[in-house]
Motif scaffolding. Sequence first.
Motif: not given
Length: 161
Positions: A6-8, A49, A58, A96, A151, A153-154
């Motif tokens: 996942g991306f946040g 993410a 979200d 993460i 930002y 990612v996980c």
Amino acid sequence: MKIKVGFGFDVHQLKDNHPFIVGGVKLDHHRGAFGHSDADVLAHAICDALLGAANLGDIGHHFKNTDERWRGISSLILLQKCVQLIGEKGYSVGNIDAMLCLEAPKIKPYIDEMRKNIAEAIGGDIEDISIKATTGETMGYVGREEGVVAYAVCLIQKQQA
């Protein structure tokens, strides 16, 4: 084992004489992030993410900024709730990796405490949490200290029978 990534992303405006909470740590600075909760940009990016990896929407879908239950709440609590949500789908957090973008203050003295806070919030190991930082090189809203960006990612994983 099934894995997903996942991306946040999150951004918050900075205001004078406002608390600056990042990764559950109060930073010593004359400006701070403004938002409905404690405006912890790092925790919010990680939430997005995780939720995205599990196809759960979200952070705004789950914790609306019009809901008074979330006003001023620690974003680490929101992060715990996101881990519960992905857990309900059978997933756990693998790791993460996050990046903070802000001109000041310098983040290095705070990183270990941020990693510890995030690890505790997700019920994971501090060794699975990476937090880095960069500046805007005095360019744009980050460089002018008008805003802060994060930002993340996980990797989430599910054991399959």
